[in-house]
Design an enzyme around this catalytic site. Sequence first.
Site, PDB file in Angstrom:
ATOM      1  N   SER A 111       0.844  -1.187   0.000  1.00 11.76           N
ATOM      2  CA  SER A 111       0.000   0.000   0.000  1.00 11.76           C
ATOM      3  C   SER A 111       0.887   1.247   0.000  1.00 11.76           C
ATOM      4  CB  SER A 111      -0.965  -0.040   1.194  1.00 11.76           C
ATOM      5  OG  SER A 111      -1.968   0.932   1.069  1.00 11.76           O
ATOM      6  N   GLU A 203      -2.044  -2.616  -7.859  1.00 13.32           N
ATOM      7  CA  GLU A 203      -3.235  -2.942  -7.069  1.00 13.32           C
ATOM      8  C   GLU A 203      -3.710  -1.664  -6.411  1.00 13.32           C
ATOM      9  OE1 GLU A 203      -3.653  -2.972  -3.441  1.00 13.32           O
ATOM     10  OE2 GLU A 203      -1.748  -1.896  -3.314  1.00 13.32           O
ATOM     11  N   HIS A 271      -5.490  -5.432  -1.009  1.00 11.98           N
ATOM     12  CA  HIS A 271      -6.098  -5.013   0.249  1.00 11.98           C
ATOM     13  C   HIS A 271      -7.225  -5.917   0.740  1.00 11.98           C
ATOM     14  CE1 HIS A 271      -4.000  -1.262  -0.736  1.00 11.98           C
ATOM     15  NE2 HIS A 271      -4.228  -0.860   0.502  1.00 11.98           N
TER      16      HIS A 271
END
Length: 302
Positions: A111, A203, A271
């Site tokens: 992330s 992502e 996630h």
Amino acid sequence: MIAAFHPLPAVRRGDRVAVIAPASGFDRAAFEAGLALIGARYHAVFEPGLFDKHRYLAGSDPRRLKEFAAALADPQLRAVFCARGGYGATRLLPHLTDGPPAAAKPLVGFSDITALHLWLQAHGRMSIHGPVLTQLPRLPRHTAQRLFDLLESATPAAALHGTETYVGGVAEGPLLGGNLSVFSRLLGSPFMPPLDGAVLLLEDQGERPYRLDRMWTHLALAGVFAQVKGIVLGTFSACEEPQADYASADVLRELAQATGLPCAAGFPIGHTEVNEPVPLGARVRLDADAASLSVLEAAVGA
């Protein structure tokens, strides 16, 4: 072409490892559960300031910068685990002017930690795109084992499989990338590694389709898709437009097809309740027709 990345020193059971919070603050209960998982295998240590909070950050920039730099520099610490992503790692980059210490070690996170991964890859270092501590307890046990194997074993990790082919073909190269939002923000900065010949991993979470389109178009305008050889798409969770007659996957498929690059989607990276760790900087082989990602070299040496 990108120069080869060298394997990192292997981590052993019982080694001292650091836990840091270079981005956002985190839920204490989820952190403790994740700490117990890695603490059962390694001697995990952290600074008391880890629990500091300043607005949406895990304490001030100087606190988080000092913690990160100290964890990388301490020769007694064999790996660095991130407590959470969120936001804040990019704020540290302008202060990392000296580059990483000569003695390399694995950094684990995803992330917002993409910013630190890219900084490491810009200096020729591998790292591990994998769960943060607050996510790890929610994931299957085999995911934690895959992470430990990546850190400890000189055998390449098992292949991962996606769910759909967007563009057929095969591509080989070092795996680079991570979170699309963070990756796009670093374009044009000195913290972006060379991308020529790379296989690009992307992502994201919580970005509506038009935002995905906007960031992807930014990558195209910056010449990213003229440099990379293939595209691996992980999960794009909570990225739907309410009451729309199209899905985020429809938008991503169309954008991927416009590049003409081998691209497969639906890999268990991101996630959601799956987030399989992969070694950034390691050579991989994307067989988009089979929606398969093979890891060709280990992140650590023997």
